[in-house]
Scaffold this motif. Structure first.
Motif, PDB file in Angstrom:
ATOM      1  N   GLU A  96       0.712  -1.266   0.072  1.00  0.00           N
ATOM      2  CA  GLU A  96       0.112  -0.078   0.031  1.00  0.00           C
ATOM      3  C   GLU A  96       0.898   1.226  -0.083  1.00  0.00           C
ATOM      4  N   ARG A  97       0.458   2.142  -0.914  1.00  0.00           N
ATOM      5  CA  ARG A  97       1.252   3.331  -0.919  1.00  0.00           C
ATOM      6  C   ARG A  97       0.454   4.643  -1.067  1.00  0.00           C
ATOM      7  N   THR A  98       0.884   5.841  -0.915  1.00  0.00           N
ATOM      8  CA  THR A  98       0.206   7.132  -1.173  1.00  0.00           C
ATOM      9  C   THR A  98       0.480   7.780  -2.484  1.00  0.00           C
ATOM     10  N   ASP A  99       1.740   7.115  -3.249  1.00  0.00           N
ATOM     11  CA  ASP A  99       2.214   7.524  -4.373  1.00  0.00           C
ATOM     12  C   ASP A  99       1.406   6.788  -5.524  1.00  0.00           C
ATOM     13  N   PHE A 100       1.888   5.616  -5.820  1.00  0.00           N
ATOM     14  CA  PHE A 100       1.605   4.840  -6.883  1.00  0.00           C
ATOM     15  C   PHE A 100       1.948   3.336  -6.759  1.00  0.00           C
ATOM     16  N   VAL A 101       1.106   2.525  -7.224  1.00  0.00           N
ATOM     17  CA  VAL A 101       1.721   1.252  -7.615  1.00  0.00           C
ATOM     18  C   VAL A 101       1.184   0.696  -8.744  1.00  0.00           C
ATOM     19  N   PHE A 102       1.835  -0.374  -9.519  1.00  0.00           N
ATOM     20  CA  PHE A 102       1.700  -0.768 -10.918  1.00  0.00           C
ATOM     21  C   PHE A 102       2.019  -2.105 -11.135  1.00  0.00           C
ATOM     22  N   ASN A 103       1.490  -2.698 -12.433  1.00  0.00           N
ATOM     23  CA  ASN A 103       2.071  -3.927 -12.782  1.00  0.00           C
ATOM     24  C   ASN A 103       1.813  -4.100 -14.211  1.00  0.00           C
ATOM     25  N   ALA A 104       2.870  -4.579 -15.106  1.00  0.00           N
ATOM     26  CA  ALA A 104       2.878  -4.901 -16.404  1.00  0.00           C
ATOM     27  C   ALA A 104       3.083  -6.345 -16.782  1.00  0.00           C
ATOM     28  N   ASN A 105       2.772  -7.222 -15.880  1.00  0.00           N
ATOM     29  CA  ASN A 105       2.835  -8.650 -15.850  1.00  0.00           C
ATOM     30  C   ASN A 105       4.158  -9.216 -15.593  1.00  0.00           C
ATOM     31  N   ASP A 106       5.398  -8.367 -15.054  1.00  0.00           N
ATOM     32  CA  ASP A 106       6.346  -8.825 -14.514  1.00  0.00           C
ATOM     33  C   ASP A 106       6.043  -9.254 -13.004  1.00  0.00           C
ATOM     34  N   SER A 107       6.864  -9.987 -12.407  1.00  0.00           N
ATOM     35  CA  SER A 107       6.389 -10.363 -10.940  1.00  0.00           C
ATOM     36  C   SER A 107       6.131  -9.094  -9.938  1.00  0.00           C
ATOM     37  N   TYR A 108       5.896  -9.300  -8.922  1.00  0.00           N
ATOM     38  CA  TYR A 108       5.376  -8.393  -7.992  1.00  0.00           C
ATOM     39  C   TYR A 108       6.739  -7.494  -7.461  1.00  0.00           C
ATOM     40  N   ALA A 151      12.311 -12.160  -8.181  1.00  0.00           N
ATOM     41  CA  ALA A 151      12.366 -11.157  -7.821  1.00  0.00           C
ATOM     42  C   ALA A 151      13.962 -10.422  -8.218  1.00  0.00           C
ATOM     43  N   ASP A 152      14.309 -11.099  -9.115  1.00  0.00           N
ATOM     44  CA  ASP A 152      15.935 -10.637  -9.368  1.00  0.00           C
ATOM     45  C   ASP A 152      16.556 -10.844 -10.816  1.00  0.00           C
ATOM     46  N   ASP A 153      15.388 -10.813 -11.533  1.00  0.00           N
ATOM     47  CA  ASP A 153      15.783 -10.939 -12.873  1.00  0.00           C
ATOM     48  C   ASP A 153      15.421  -9.643 -13.875  1.00  0.00           C
ATOM     49  N   ALA A 154      15.635  -9.573 -15.010  1.00  0.00           N
ATOM     50  CA  ALA A 154      15.491  -8.390 -15.901  1.00  0.00           C
ATOM     51  C   ALA A 154      13.889  -8.344 -16.005  1.00  0.00           C
ATOM     52  N   ARG A 155      13.607  -6.933 -16.072  1.00  0.00           N
ATOM     53  CA  ARG A 155      12.039  -6.741 -16.459  1.00  0.00           C
ATOM     54  C   ARG A 155      12.011  -6.438 -17.977  1.00  0.00           C
ATOM     55  N   SER A 156      10.532  -6.800 -18.524  1.00  0.00           N
ATOM     56  CA  SER A 156      10.141  -6.411 -19.749  1.00  0.00           C
ATOM     57  C   SER A 156      10.402  -5.049 -20.055  1.00  0.00           C
ATOM     58  N   MET A 157      10.625  -4.648 -21.361  1.00  0.00           N
ATOM     59  CA  MET A 157      10.535  -3.462 -21.790  1.00  0.00           C
ATOM     60  C   MET A 157       9.479  -2.649 -21.821  1.00  0.00           C
ATOM     61  N   ARG A 158       8.245  -3.359 -21.610  1.00  0.00           N
ATOM     62  CA  ARG A 158       6.919  -2.516 -21.092  1.00  0.00           C
ATOM     63  C   ARG A 158       6.866  -2.223 -19.834  1.00  0.00           C
ATOM     64  N   THR A 159       7.522  -3.405 -18.925  1.00  0.00           N
ATOM     65  CA  THR A 159       7.549  -2.871 -17.537  1.00  0.00           C
ATOM     66  C   THR A 159       8.403  -1.588 -17.211  1.00  0.00           C
ATOM     67  N   ARG A 160       9.476  -1.517 -17.978  1.00  0.00           N
ATOM     68  CA  ARG A 160      10.648  -0.387 -17.882  1.00  0.00           C
ATOM     69  C   ARG A 160       9.984   0.795 -18.445  1.00  0.00           C
ATOM     70  N   MET A 161       9.032   0.729 -19.488  1.00  0.00           N
ATOM     71  CA  MET A 161       8.415   2.026 -20.012  1.00  0.00           C
ATOM     72  C   MET A 161       7.148   2.401 -18.760  1.00  0.00           C
ATOM     73  N   ASN A 162       6.556   1.663 -18.271  1.00  0.00           N
ATOM     74  CA  ASN A 162       5.431   1.810 -17.219  1.00  0.00           C
ATOM     75  C   ASN A 162       6.203   2.563 -16.114  1.00  0.00           C
ATOM     76  N   ALA A 163       7.271   1.833 -15.580  1.00  0.00           N
ATOM     77  CA  ALA A 163       7.952   2.490 -14.381  1.00  0.00           C
ATOM     78  C   ALA A 163       8.441   3.872 -14.737  1.00  0.00           C
ATOM     79  N   GLN A 164       9.067   4.110 -15.864  1.00  0.00           N
ATOM     80  CA  GLN A 164       9.637   5.349 -16.140  1.00  0.00           C
ATOM     81  C   GLN A 164       8.676   6.271 -16.001  1.00  0.00           C
TER      82      GLN A 164
END
Length: 817
Positions: free
Chosen positions: A489-501, A520-533
């Motif tokens: 739980e956060r007061t800024d944001f949470v998200f997911n784009a099909n990589d793990s938690y 929890a220790d492997d590369a994230r997809s390009m879509r996850t990285r776009m979402n996160a940025q």
């Protein structure tokens, strides 16, 4: 809706299982004789509902009780897309061979035997009496709504009047189908592998070879983006949600939109899976939520060891056990139109059904069984109805703890009071650390590695060490209890784009959970990285948050369809530096002029909008690299994945000739397809709706875009596929016609809580109706093409003011009291 107003509904939900005075009886047939725009059914109707259709066919259903509300929802749904539900009910009834013959490569035979072997009807009959009164009332009302619409001649799709369409369905039909839906990311992907599994006569598969399934067919297909924002980053101070499920545009996994209301008691708006009561993704006046498919495991496969020459026995902890066997008989339509029958004996271990899994089969040397975490999940409808009813985020969270009926999705939610929450509450096998350690060792080589590379856990079926372990508080034995599942739980944001938690918020990584939730220790997809940025920029007061540093609804809709490509942001400039001045490049003995392609990439804005020129050159270039190239240093990236910088790595274009080889190959492929290099994306990327071709923006997985648009088949229905030209290059779905789209952004919702309550905008990319002559068949597809958002009409004043408002009453269910 206030907690006081909800109290009667909660009392009903948790009441003893004995039928209440107004609960419908078991018979769910609707027998109304007349249809009309004003009213259907008769004065003796058990169910009565009011349906108002606003622009684009959105159904606003009002009723005085739960059975009538779901009756009205089902009636409206059946008007739009009822043929798809009819098809699915024939499937789970194991009647496809009876109506359509054995099917191509015996696919119908295998489906029928598999569903019998999974006992979906026996499970439904066993479990229905145990459901809460509210759920029973709702499901029975829904069945009656389908029956009434069909009786009134109002079934949407191409099946009206065909003999195979079920003219009467009941609650058991629907519950069997909901069990099947729960298996979407597990056993449903194995149907042909289950139905074709027969003991071997030798070292080769039976002759003729059966139609095999792959266990990983859905991995990398099912997908979505989900964003939830808290008060720290929103202009209103309330929560905001962006829901963007990536699902098929054809078949039974389409979503359907509705607004449901019991006056002074219940109200919810959103989309649902076809044929399911309530709302899957949406909002009420307290909470909004969306889902993405979890990266975790919903099943484990077991390698079975049999004594020599005894393929229906197996070793277990030093003893030999007999497999369980059960014969099943189905009707099969013959070529001459007569009905025949076929009987097969199906086999299972104590883990579950046996499999004939491509390319491993069931031989004397190798046998596979599996265990499914969702085969006993009967709580799907209760889970979503209680989420629909939640009057606070606390209550919404508690549903996940108490019911644990989420089948295969992460949840992102935000509340009116400005809290954002993420949870992967999907049912996950609970393995001991010893079993996990043994799997890590086995996965380094051999057959276990081959499946591990497809993200499948293969365990030793002969060793009790690899059994699922009980966890107190779990929904079912062998699952991880909800209290031990990943959440934040956060007061800024949470998200997911099909990589793990792991990086649900990169500022607060989640760690310490079972690897069966995903790693929890492997590369994230390009879509996850776009979402996160995108989200980190907003949380930092920049990006789409605008001059005031706070996100509003206009800015959220802009961000949702901004169509930036993350791979291009990383590598476009470096590729242009590499190709500038080269001119002609030799590839496999051919001289290829890459100068124009290089110039187009240099001028491209890295977006995938309709007017983007250069986008298709980039697509074909990045699509020339294998999937593994995006995960670490190699042919594409010079700098590999670094766990200390998981959203920034891998990066930097790899040295060597591979980049220019790929650019030359891209030029050749586009030339083969007859597509000019300077064609805009909108000239060559499209979807078909009837006789119309509609341009579509967005891109593929390799491009790293949030607005995923691809061609893919993930469906089990028998509706005809939309015609498509021959595919020339599978990684990018390039065909002789360009890029035909039938999968990706489906329903896209942006909403916020403000002083007036919930407010939102949405698009249903493939539109609400399956009827080609309906005004709701392609209208939203054309709007989506132009990024023309429409409001989600929640407030009564907005509904009655809609210029296209249509209103009618429906009734049915006579004789069920």
């Amino acid at each position: 809706m206030t907690p006081a107003r909800l109290a009667p509904a909660l009392a009903l939900l948790f009441a003893p299982l004995a039928c209440s005075d107004n609960a419908p009886a078991e018979d769910t047939a609707g027998t109304g004789e007349t249809a009309g725009t004003a009213e259907t059914g008769s004065g003796d109707a058990l169910y009565n509902a009011n349906i108002r259709r606003t622009s684009h066919g959105v159904a606003h259903v009002t009723a005085d009780d739960w059975g009538s509300l779901m009756f009205g929802q089902a009636y409206a749904f059946t008007e739009d897309k009822g043929c798809l539900l009819a098809d699915q009910l024939v499937k789970v009834r194991s009647e496809r061979s009876r109506w359509f013959g054995p099917g191509e490569d015996n696919a119908n035979l295998y489906s029928d035997f598999a569903y019998l072997h999974l006992h979906v009807y026996a499970l439904a009959e066993e479990q229905f009496p145990q459901l809460s009164p509210l759920v029973k009332e709702g499901v029975m009302g829904y069945a009656a709504g389908y029956n009434q619409a069909l009786a009134d001649g109002k079934i949407g799709g191409s099946c009206d009047g065909q003999d195979w369409v079920p003219t009467q369905i009941d609650h058991i039909d629907l519950l069997a189908y909901y069990i099947d839906l729960g298996l979407l990311a597990s056993g449903r992907q194995l149907i042909s592998a289950i139905g074709s599994a027969q003991p071997p006569a030798g070292d080769a598969p039976p002759d003729p070879a059966p139609h095999y399934s792959t266990i990983s067919a859905h991995r990398g297909k099912l997908g979505s983006n989900g964003w939830a924002f808290g008060s720290d980053v929103t202009a209103s101070g309330g929560g905001m949600v962006m829901g963007n499920p990536h699902f098929p545009w054809e078949g039974e996994l389409q979503l359907w939109e509705s607004h449901l209301r019991i006056p002074d008691e219940f109200e919810v708006y959103g989309v649902g899976l076809l044929g399911v009561p309530g709302v899957l993704i949406g909002f009420n006046d307290s909470v909004a939520w969306t889902h993405t498919v979890s990266d975790g495991q919903r099943l484990t496969v077991y390698e079975i060891t049999s004594p020599p020459g005894e393929s229906t026995k197996y070793d277990y902890d030093g003893e030999v056990r007999d497999m369980e066997s059960e014969p099943f008989t189905i009707d099969v339509l013959q070529d001459d139109g007569t009905l025949g029958s076929e009987t097969r004996t199906m086999w299972r271990t104590h883990h579950g059904p046996m499999l004939a899994l491509d390319p491993f089969y069931w031989t004397n040397a190798l046998a596979l069984s599996y265990r499914d975490a969702n085969i006993d999940n009967f709580m799907l409808v209760e889970q979503f109805l209680r989420m629909n009813m939640a009057t606070s985020l606390d209550e919404f969270q508690q549903v996940h703890m108490d019911v644990a009926g989420i089948p295969w999705v992460n949840t992102m939610a935000a509340s009116a009071d400005g809290r954002a929450w993420y949870m992967d509450s999907t049912p996950t096998p609970n393995l001991s650390q010893a079993a996990i350690d043994a799997w890590y060792t086995r996965s380094e080589s051999g057959f276990t590695k081959a499946l591990a590379d497809q993200d499948v856990w293969l365990l030793d079926g002969s060793d009790s060490r690899d059994e699922w372990r009980d966890d107190p508080g779990a929904r079912s034995p062998g699952l991880i209890a909800p209290a031990n599942l990943p959440q934040l739980e956060r007061t800024d944001f949470v998200f997911n784009a099909n990589d793990s938690y792991w990086l649900s918020n990169p500022l607060a990584p989640l760690t310490g959970y079972s690897p069966l939730h995903g790693f929890a220790d492997d590369a994230r997809s390009m879509r996850t990285r776009m979402n996160a940025q995108t989200l980190l920029d907003i949380a930092g007061g920049g990006g789409f948050a605008g001059a005031d540093g706070k996100l509003d609804l206009d800015e959220l809709t802009e961000a949702a369809l901004s169509n930036g490509g993350y791979t291009a942001e990383l590598l476009r400039d470096e590729l242009v530096d590499r190709c500038t001045g080269v001119g002609v490049w030799e590839l496999d003995g051919l001289l290829v002029d890459i100068a124009e392609a290089c110039d187009l990439l240099a001028a491209w804005d890295t977006k995938l909008n309709l007017d983007s020129v250069g986008a298709i050159v980039w697509r074909e270039w990045v699509g020339d690299f294998e999937d593994v190239a995006f995960e670490d240093a190699g042919t594409l990236f010079a700098t590999g994945f670094d766990i200390e910088a998981p959203l920034d790595t891998p990066n930097t274009l790899a040295d060597g000739d591979r980049a220019l080889d790929a650019l030359a190959a891209a030029v050749l492929r586009l030339d083969e397809a007859g597509i000019p290099l300077d064609a805009s994306l909108g000239e060559v990327q499209f979807t078909r709706k009837g006789d119309e071709t509609i341009p579509v923006h967005g891109g593929g997985r390799a491009e790293g875009i949030t607005n995923l648009m691809i061609y893919s088949q993930l469906r089990s229905d028998l509706e005809p596929e939309v015609p498509r030209a021959e595919e020339l290059w599978e990684p990018t779905s390039l065909s002789a016609d360009g890029y035909q789209i039938n999968y990706g952004t489906s329903f896209i919702m942006c909403m916020e809580f403000n002083d007036e309550g919930p407010e939102g905008r949405a698009l249903l990319s493939y539109s609400q109706s399956a009827e080609p002559d309906s005004g709701w068949y392609r209208d939203q597809t054309e709007m989506f093409s132009q990024k023309q958002w429409r409001p989600m009409l929640w407030h009564e004043a907005d509904i009655v003011a809609d210029p296209n408002l249509i209103e009618y009453d429906v009734a049915g269910g006579e004789g069920q009291g």
